[in-house]
Design an enzyme around this catalytic site. Structure first.
Site, short mmCIF file in Angstrom:
data_model
loop_
_atom_site.label_atom_id
_atom_site.label_comp_id
_atom_site.label_asym_id
_atom_site.label_seq_id
_atom_site.Cartn_x
_atom_site.Cartn_y
_atom_site.Cartn_z
N ARG A 129 0.82 -1.23 0.00
CA ARG A 129 0.00 0.00 0.00
C ARG A 129 0.84 1.27 0.00
NH1 ARG A 129 -3.43 -2.89 3.68
NH2 ARG A 129 -5.15 -3.78 2.51
N LYS A 151 3.99 11.55 -11.18
CA LYS A 151 3.11 10.76 -12.05
C LYS A 151 3.81 9.44 -12.33
CE LYS A 151 0.48 14.08 -14.78
NZ LYS A 151 0.20 14.54 -16.15
N GLU A 193 11.87 18.51 -24.14
CA GLU A 193 11.18 18.83 -22.89
C GLU A 193 11.81 20.06 -22.23
OE1 GLU A 193 8.42 17.30 -22.22
OE2 GLU A 193 8.54 15.25 -22.98
N LYS A 235 9.07 22.95 -13.53
CA LYS A 235 8.11 21.86 -13.29
C LYS A 235 7.72 21.81 -11.81
CE LYS A 235 6.59 17.24 -14.15
NZ LYS A 235 6.71 16.00 -14.90
N GLU A 245 -3.12 17.92 -11.54
CA GLU A 245 -3.52 18.38 -12.88
C GLU A 245 -5.00 18.70 -12.98
OE1 GLU A 245 -1.31 16.53 -16.11
OE2 GLU A 245 -3.01 16.89 -17.44
N ARG A 249 -1.27 22.51 -14.38
CA ARG A 249 -0.30 21.46 -14.76
C ARG A 249 -0.50 21.00 -16.20
NH1 ARG A 249 1.93 16.32 -11.08
NH2 ARG A 249 3.33 15.54 -12.67
N ASN A 253 1.59 19.89 -20.95
CA ASN A 253 1.25 19.08 -22.12
C ASN A 253 1.40 19.85 -23.42
OD1 ASN A 253 0.60 16.85 -20.51
ND2 ASN A 253 -1.48 17.61 -20.17
N HIS A 256 1.65 18.04 -26.71
CA HIS A 256 1.32 16.63 -26.49
C HIS A 256 0.07 16.16 -27.24
CE1 HIS A 256 4.48 16.86 -23.56
NE2 HIS A 256 4.29 15.62 -23.15
N HIS A 260 1.04 13.29 -29.36
CA HIS A 260 0.56 11.96 -29.01
C HIS A 260 -0.06 11.28 -30.22
CE1 HIS A 260 -2.06 8.93 -27.14
NE2 HIS A 260 -1.07 8.82 -26.28
N HIS A 274 9.39 9.72 -27.90
CA HIS A 274 8.41 10.58 -27.24
C HIS A 274 8.81 12.07 -27.35
CE1 HIS A 274 5.44 11.97 -24.38
NE2 HIS A 274 6.40 12.54 -23.68
N1 LIG Z 1 5.90 10.38 -15.31
C1 LIG Z 1 5.96 11.46 -16.05
O1 LIG Z 1 5.63 12.57 -15.63
C2 LIG Z 1 6.46 11.32 -17.46
C3 LIG Z 1 6.78 12.48 -18.20
C4 LIG Z 1 7.31 12.31 -19.49
C5 LIG Z 1 7.50 11.04 -20.01
N2 LIG Z 1 7.18 9.95 -19.26
C6 LIG Z 1 7.41 8.60 -19.76
O2 LIG Z 1 8.81 8.44 -19.90
C7 LIG Z 1 9.06 7.42 -20.86
C8 LIG Z 1 10.17 7.86 -21.77
O3 LIG Z 1 11.31 8.06 -20.99
P1 LIG Z 1 12.76 8.06 -21.64
O4 LIG Z 1 12.77 8.90 -22.84
O5 LIG Z 1 13.70 8.36 -20.53
O6 LIG Z 1 12.88 6.56 -22.16
P2 LIG Z 1 13.58 5.21 -21.61
O7 LIG Z 1 13.46 5.08 -20.16
O8 LIG Z 1 13.02 4.13 -22.46
O9 LIG Z 1 15.10 5.45 -21.99
C9 LIG Z 1 15.47 5.58 -23.36
C10 LIG Z 1 16.56 4.58 -23.73
O10 LIG Z 1 17.79 5.02 -23.17
C11 LIG Z 1 18.38 3.97 -22.40
N3 LIG Z 1 19.11 4.66 -21.33
C12 LIG Z 1 18.59 5.31 -20.27
N4 LIG Z 1 19.56 5.95 -19.59
C13 LIG Z 1 20.71 5.67 -20.24
C14 LIG Z 1 22.06 6.06 -20.03
N5 LIG Z 1 22.39 6.92 -19.07
N6 LIG Z 1 23.00 5.58 -20.87
C15 LIG Z 1 22.65 4.75 -21.90
N7 LIG Z 1 21.39 4.37 -22.16
C16 LIG Z 1 20.44 4.84 -21.34
C17 LIG Z 1 17.24 3.11 -21.97
O11 LIG Z 1 17.66 1.81 -21.70
C18 LIG Z 1 16.34 3.17 -23.22
O12 LIG Z 1 16.81 2.27 -24.17
C19 LIG Z 1 7.75 7.16 -21.57
O13 LIG Z 1 7.21 5.94 -21.13
C20 LIG Z 1 6.86 8.31 -21.12
O14 LIG Z 1 5.50 7.96 -21.06
C21 LIG Z 1 6.67 10.07 -18.01
#
Ligand SMILES: NC(=O)c1ccc[n+]([C@@H]2O[C@H](COP(=O)([O-])OP(=O)(O)OC[C@H]3O[C@@H](n4cnc5c(N)ncnc54)[C@H](O)[C@@H]3O)[C@@H](O)[C@H]2O)c1
Length: 377
Positions: A129, A151, A193, A235, A245, A249, A253, A256, A260, A274
């Site tokens: 929990r 999030k 971003e 942020k 949100e 907040r 987006n 987005h 998206h 992304h």
């Molecule tokens: N929670 C939130 O507020 C929020 C906001 C924006 C995006 N997201 C989510 O984030 C995700 C995308 O995140 P991302 O772009 O970090 O993708 P990811 O976590 O898939 O990382 C991208 C790639 O880089 C590799 N990688 C990560 N760090 C590395 C490093 N230091 N050296 C070498 N390789 C490395 C990973 O293994 C992966 O292959 C999506 O699922 C999206 O929905 C969430």
């Protein structure tokens, strides 16, 4: 070449009362992770959740830092990539955390990009929990966006991030040295971003980025840390005012709604990361705002020019592999999770740094705009 260790990390506070926390930003910070964790939760055990790419480069240093401070450590590695944000991995990871005897009072350390952070954060929100967790983001996108604000989510067969929780971490440690191993395309996607914070609410930061983006990309000076700290501050301020949100907040987006739809049109594949989708989406949001007479065309062009200059996609023609027609794109926009009573929410702009939420956009105007963009050469 490795840049020198900087003495003073930047600390950004997320002011959420009892759920508030620090985002610590600097080069070489993983070495101090154990001391920071032990100070926050004396005697706690830690389970590190990471993906296989990040494990290869950064897991040994994280384990060593925690162990050196007397923190007992276990680790779980998940496959890299978006497909790990699934029910299957949620179950496997939850069972592994319970098997590792992580109890209330212990914590999870999410080491990786947004995928590891979103998955581990959601597991932390649910197991026993609710467990505490620490974010150690290793992509630029995660350092400026996904690790901050609480999030957490996995994906549903119906769409991305549809199952999740708001669950704030107790600490974010953004070690910019981890970005040295990040593939350049991932870094560039994360920069979208960074630019987003400037474009939605900070004209001066946008001018600074125009002048300094090469240093942000190059690393080795404090420009990168500065850009990350300014982004996190933006942020953190928005999250502190609107954690769940219900209003402001939503500005985060920007790009987005269009983005998206483009991501979905590409099947959430490597064709369009992304951050790349957000960049193309922001370019469309600025173009659409200009078409509606909300922002001077020259100002919209200035915003789009910067995104293109750093190497991000800004036109539909920049997206490899082709896109479906305008009706299919309109359908994808209508399926966005930000749809309210059938009307998609758009973030539009009255200027660089002046974004606003618009729920009453005329769909025929969007259709006409996208038709023009699809036809452009
Ligand atoms: N929670 C939130 O507020 C929020 C906001 C924006 C995006 N997201 C989510 O984030 C995700 C995308 O995140 P991302 O772009 O970090 O993708 P990811 O976590 O898939 O990382 C991208 C790639 O880089 C590799 N990688 C990560 N760090 C590395 C490093 N230091 N050296 C070498 N390789 C490395 C990973 O293994 C992966 O292959 C999506 O699922 C999206 O929905 C969430």
């Amino acid at each position: 070449m490795t840049a020198p260790l900087r003495a003073d990390p930047a600390i950004v506070k997320v002011a959420l009362g009892g759920r508030g926390y620090d985002i610590v930003i600097g080069r070489g910070l993983i070495a101090s992770l154990g001391v920071r964790v032990a100070a926050l939760r004396p005697g706690a055990k830690a389970a590190i959740v990471t993906d296989e790419n990040v494990a290869r480069y950064h897991l040994p240093a994280v384990e060593a830092a925690l162990a050196a401070a007397g923190v007992a450590v276990s680790r779980v590695t998940v496959p890299a990539g978006e497909s790990s944000k699934s029910f299957r991995l949620f179950e496997q990871l939850s069972e592994a955390i319970i098997a590792a005897r992580i109890e209330r009072g212990d914590l999870i350390v999410a080491l990786g990009g947004g995928v590891a952070g979103d998955l581990a954060g959601f597991v932390a929100s649910a197991v026993r929990r609710g467990l505490d967790y620490v974010q150690v983001p290793t992509t630029l996108l995660a350092q400026v966006d996904s690790s901050v604000g609480g999030k957490t989510a996995i994906n549903s067969a119906h769409g991305k991030n549809l199952i999740g929780a708001f669950h704030q971490p107790i600490l974010v440690v953004a070690d910019t040295a981890t970005l040295d191993t990040l593939p350049p395309r991932e870094f560039c996607a994360g920069y979208a971003e960074v630019a987003k914070y400037a474009l939605l609410g900070d004209t001066a930061f946008f001018s600074w980025l125009e002048a300094n983006w090469r240093d942000v990309f190059g690393g080795g000076s404090s420009a990168r840390e500065h850009a990350i700290a300014v982004s996190c501050r933006a942020k953190a301020a928005i999250v502190a005012r609107d954690e769940r949100e219900t209003g402001e907040r939503a500005l985060l987006n920007l790009g987005h709604t269009f983005g998206h739809a483009l991501e979905a049109a590409c099947g959430f594949s490597d064709r369009l990361l992304h951050g790349e989708a957000v960049a193309a989406g922001m370019a469309l949001a600025f173009g659409f705002s200009a078409r509606q007479g909300l922002i001077p065309a020259a100002e919209a062009e200035r915003a789009i020019r910067h995104l293109a200059e750093v190497g991000l996609p800004t036109t539909l023609q920049d997206i490899p592999g082709g896109l479906p027609g305008v009706e299919a794109l309109m359908d994808l926009i209508a399926q966005d999770k930000k749809v309210k009573r059938g009307m998609p929410t758009f973030i539009l702009v009255r200027g660089i740094g002046a974004a606003f939420v618009e729920n009453g956009v005329d769909q025929n105007e969007v259709r006409a705009f996208l038709s023009e963009k699809l036809a452009a050469k």
